[in-house]
Design an enzyme around this catalytic site. Structure first.
Site, PDB file in Angstrom:
ATOM      1  N   LYS A 228       0.945  -1.296   0.063  1.00 48.25           N
ATOM      2  CA  LYS A 228      -0.071   0.000  -0.132  1.00 48.25           C
ATOM      3  C   LYS A 228       0.918   1.198   0.087  1.00 48.25           C
ATOM      4  O   LYS A 228       1.394   1.628   1.073  1.00 48.25           O
ATOM      5  CB  LYS A 228      -1.025  -0.033   1.367  1.00 48.25           C
ATOM      6  CG  LYS A 228      -2.240   0.613   1.105  1.00 48.25           C
ATOM      7  CD  LYS A 228      -2.327   2.049   0.454  1.00 48.25           C
ATOM      8  CE  LYS A 228      -1.746   2.995   1.594  1.00 48.25           C
ATOM      9  NZ  LYS A 228      -1.893   4.499   1.218  1.00 48.25           N
TER      10      LYS A 228
ATOM     11  N   GLY B 234       6.172   6.013   8.432  1.00 51.11           N
ATOM     12  CA  GLY B 234       5.361   7.324   8.137  1.00 51.11           C
ATOM     13  C   GLY B 234       5.279   8.140   9.537  1.00 51.11           C
ATOM     14  O   GLY B 234       6.155   7.948  10.466  1.00 51.11           O
ATOM     15  N   SER B 235       4.239   8.818   9.591  1.00 50.32           N
ATOM     16  CA  SER B 235       3.990   9.706  10.545  1.00 50.32           C
ATOM     17  C   SER B 235       4.066   9.132  11.803  1.00 50.32           C
ATOM     18  O   SER B 235       3.488   8.059  12.092  1.00 50.32           O
ATOM     19  CB  SER B 235       3.116  10.840  10.483  1.00 50.32           C
ATOM     20  OG  SER B 235       1.823  10.191  10.577  1.00 50.32           O
TER      21      SER B 235
ATOM     22  N   ALA C 193       0.230   8.736  12.560  1.00 48.88           N
ATOM     23  CA  ALA C 193      -0.276   7.402  11.909  1.00 48.88           C
ATOM     24  C   ALA C 193       0.087   5.995  12.582  1.00 48.88           C
ATOM     25  O   ALA C 193      -0.698   5.252  12.567  1.00 48.88           O
ATOM     26  CB  ALA C 193      -0.057   7.407  10.312  1.00 48.88           C
ATOM     27  N   GLY C 194       1.315   6.078  13.116  1.00 46.08           N
ATOM     28  CA  GLY C 194       1.859   4.930  13.921  1.00 46.08           C
ATOM     29  C   GLY C 194       0.998   4.685  14.987  1.00 46.08           C
ATOM     30  O   GLY C 194       0.908   3.741  15.408  1.00 46.08           O
TER      31      GLY C 194
ATOM     32  N   GLU D 225       8.278   2.397  11.708  1.00 43.63           N
ATOM     33  CA  GLU D 225       9.490   3.253  11.564  1.00 43.63           C
ATOM     34  C   GLU D 225       8.829   4.780  11.435  1.00 43.63           C
ATOM     35  O   GLU D 225       8.363   4.913  10.477  1.00 43.63           O
ATOM     36  CB  GLU D 225      10.157   3.060  10.423  1.00 43.63           C
ATOM     37  CG  GLU D 225      11.873   3.427  10.642  1.00 43.63           C
ATOM     38  CD  GLU D 225      11.974   4.834   9.913  1.00 43.63           C
ATOM     39  OE1 GLU D 225      12.257   5.842  10.725  1.00 43.63           O
ATOM     40  OE2 GLU D 225      11.951   4.889   8.748  1.00 43.63           O
TER      41      GLU D 225
ATOM     42  N   CYS E 185      12.981  11.707   7.540  1.00 47.37           N
ATOM     43  CA  CYS E 185      12.620  11.107   9.018  1.00 47.37           C
ATOM     44  C   CYS E 185      13.806  11.492   9.787  1.00 47.37           C
ATOM     45  O   CYS E 185      13.656  11.750  10.924  1.00 47.37           O
ATOM     46  CB  CYS E 185      11.923   9.944   9.067  1.00 47.37           C
ATOM     47  SG  CYS E 185      12.845   8.648   8.571  1.00 47.37           S
TER      48      CYS E 185
ATOM     49  N   GLU F  45       7.938  17.456  14.504  1.00 46.27           N
ATOM     50  CA  GLU F  45       8.891  17.146  12.987  1.00 46.27           C
ATOM     51  C   GLU F  45       8.156  18.187  11.922  1.00 46.27           C
ATOM     52  O   GLU F  45       7.013  18.130  11.592  1.00 46.27           O
ATOM     53  CB  GLU F  45       8.622  15.714  12.698  1.00 46.27           C
ATOM     54  CG  GLU F  45       9.419  15.363  11.381  1.00 46.27           C
ATOM     55  CD  GLU F  45       9.259  13.920  11.000  1.00 46.27           C
ATOM     56  OE1 GLU F  45      10.100  13.215  10.780  1.00 46.27           O
ATOM     57  OE2 GLU F  45       8.094  13.485  11.230  1.00 46.27           O
TER      58      GLU F  45
END
Length: 489
Positions: free
Chosen positions: A183, A235-236, A239-240, A257, A291, A389
């Site tokens: 995805k 990702g962010s 979202a994690g 990650e 990141c 971030e």
């Protein structure tokens, strides 16, 4: 519609169960060039029903298909065939990155060739991995530890490094014996199409590799599907957190990650001029959209002003332009919403710190998502620009009293992904690196090795990717206690 030089057979379709099928939604996703703001490609948009179909195909490939029980040597050989196809398409992968994300064409070729080389290293690692080990046992005549595939993997990759990140996830899944559902980010899906075509060309069984391209709601539906055994997400942190919550509810495995706010500590033995060149060159890499980016610089107070002036001088010489121009050193941000985000943080920074240079849009570029390299000085470490971030070419310079204070400031963060110390003293680099609470740490710049484990402490993630440690996250450990040694292991 595809960018020049990119040859994808079915961009308007999804790859599910070994076939290129229309999205049930009937919709397409527009891919927008960050250089020109023009649509450069369209791909299929998956919805919840497409996600379910992909999970069903992967589930069948795991539960009834041959892939999990295929001998590791055969899986590795099939994966090597995939890598061969990808190696032949490095130029297309590089063009895709530049067209979708605005990555510099001058860097795209070596970057993607390097990513393919990492895949070759992972295949070599798997060849030397003992999937079954005999160990001494107090409970049986013969004890064995077997490493078995974790199951169906949902691999979710971000838009900044779409090929290398996705390809690594796919590599670990396939080498371990796991079917995988790719995805990609809806902004940068073309690389995943090329990976799917490589899997098809390599003759992988139906359902072992699947591709679904969709937006956030469809992605969330995929994560929530109980047929997914493991989610591998880059990702962010926001979202994690959602993914960790969903996986926690059903004890599904996950590797996360996530974000970072990494610090570079400048010691007194490191020359100001070299530090300035290194730090300005780093924060403009991929327009700051990394990141692990060194976005906080912690420096002794006595050297703060001199370093600020030197960094500003270096930033003033940065060439800003379109990503396909060989002279460009700083290209656009990946999308309009990302530029809006960076500009919001710049306005926040003006309230609490000294804007030394940058902060605006380049006057010579009236189209595209460009922003000047930006430096803030005398930044309070508890401010938003020091703690959150930004994901853009914005550097925060933070004064400290001494080395101990620099370490304290570096650790005063909810993130713990990466870090660096600028020093010629390797003993000091090791000592400081062991005390800074991050998953990675380098001497003299932003250093990364994707063949070794990488990931974060604190809110920068759970688990590791890279190396043997990354591979283990795609395996379950089984202990067998037997009355003797079987004839075949």
């Amino acid at each position: 519609m595809l960018p020049a030089g990119i040859h994808i057979a079915h961009p308007e379709r999804l790859y599910i169960g070994g076939a290129w099928v229309p999205a049930l939604s009937g919709r397409l996703i527009d891919l927008v060039s960050p250089d020109t703001e023009q649509v450069v490609a369209r791909v299929a948009e998956a919805d919840a029903a497409d996600m379910d179909a992909a999970v069903a195909a992967a589930r069948a490939a795991f539960d009834a298909g041959p892939w999990p029980m295929t001998p590791p040597a055969e899986r590795i050989a099939a994966f090597r065939r995939m890598v061969g196809h990808l190696r032949a398409r490095v130029d297309e992968l590089a063009r895709s990155w530049t067209a979708q994300m605005g990555g510099l064409a001058s860097f795209a070729g070596p970057m993607h060739a390097g990513s393919v080389a990492v895949l070759e290293g992972l295949a070599a690692m798997a060849e030397n991995f003992a999937f079954v080990e005999q160990r001494p046992s107090m409970g049986a005549a013969a004890g064995f530890v077997a490493y078995e595939p974790v199951g169906v993997v949902a691999a979710i990759a971000p838009w900044n490094g779409p090929f290398g990140i996705m390809a690594n996830k796919v590599a670990y899944a396939l080498l371990a014996g796991c079917p995988v559902i790719m995805k990609p980010s809806p902004e940068t899906p073309l690389e995943a199409y090329i990976i799917a075509e490589a899997a098809e060309a390599a003759g992988l069984p139906a359902g072992v590799v699947n591709l679904v391209t969709g937006h956030r709601a469809a992605s969330d539906h995929l994560v929530c599907n109980p047929g997914v055994d493991k989610v591998s997400f880059t990702g962010s942190t926001v979202a994690g957190q959602r993914i960790a919550s969903v996986c926690g509810e059903r004890i599904a495995r996950c590797t996360l990650e996530l974000g970072g706010k990494s610090a570079a500590l400048v010691r007194d033995d490191f020359p100001i001029e070299i530090a300035a060149k290194m730090l300005a060159g780093t924060i403009t890499m991929m327009s700051g959209q990394v990141c692990a980016m060194l976005s906080r610089v912690i420096v002794p107070r006595a050297r703060h002003d001199e370093l600020a002036e030197a960094i500003a001088g270096e930033m003033g010489r940065v060439v800003i332009g379109h990503s396909d121009d060989p002279a460009t050193q700083l290209g656009p941000l990946a999308m309009e919403r990302q530029r809006d985000r960076v500009e919001m943080y710049i306005e926040e920074g003006r309230k609490v710190a000294d804007l030394v240079c940058g902060g605006g849009r380049p006057a010579h570029l009236n189209r595209g998502f460009f922003i000047e390299p930006t430096l803030f000085a005398n930044v309070p470490n508890d401010s938003r620009i020091a703690q959150e971030e930004i994901f853009g070419p914005v550097l925060s310079l933070i004064p400290a009293e001494d080395e101990e204070d620099m370490i304290r400031i570096a650790n005063e963060s909810r993130f713990g992904l990466n870090g660096s110390v600028l020093t010629h003293d390797v003993d000091a680099a090791y000592r400081i690196g062991r005390r800074v609470r991050t998953g990675g740490f380098g001497q003299n710049g932003l250093r990364m090795d994707f063949g070794l484990p990488y990931g974060g402490f604190k809110q920068s993630g759970i688990g590791r990717e890279g190396g043997r440690e990354g591979f283990m996250a795609y395996l379950e450990v089984k202990t067998l206690l037997l009355d003797g040694v079987p004839s075949a292991l």
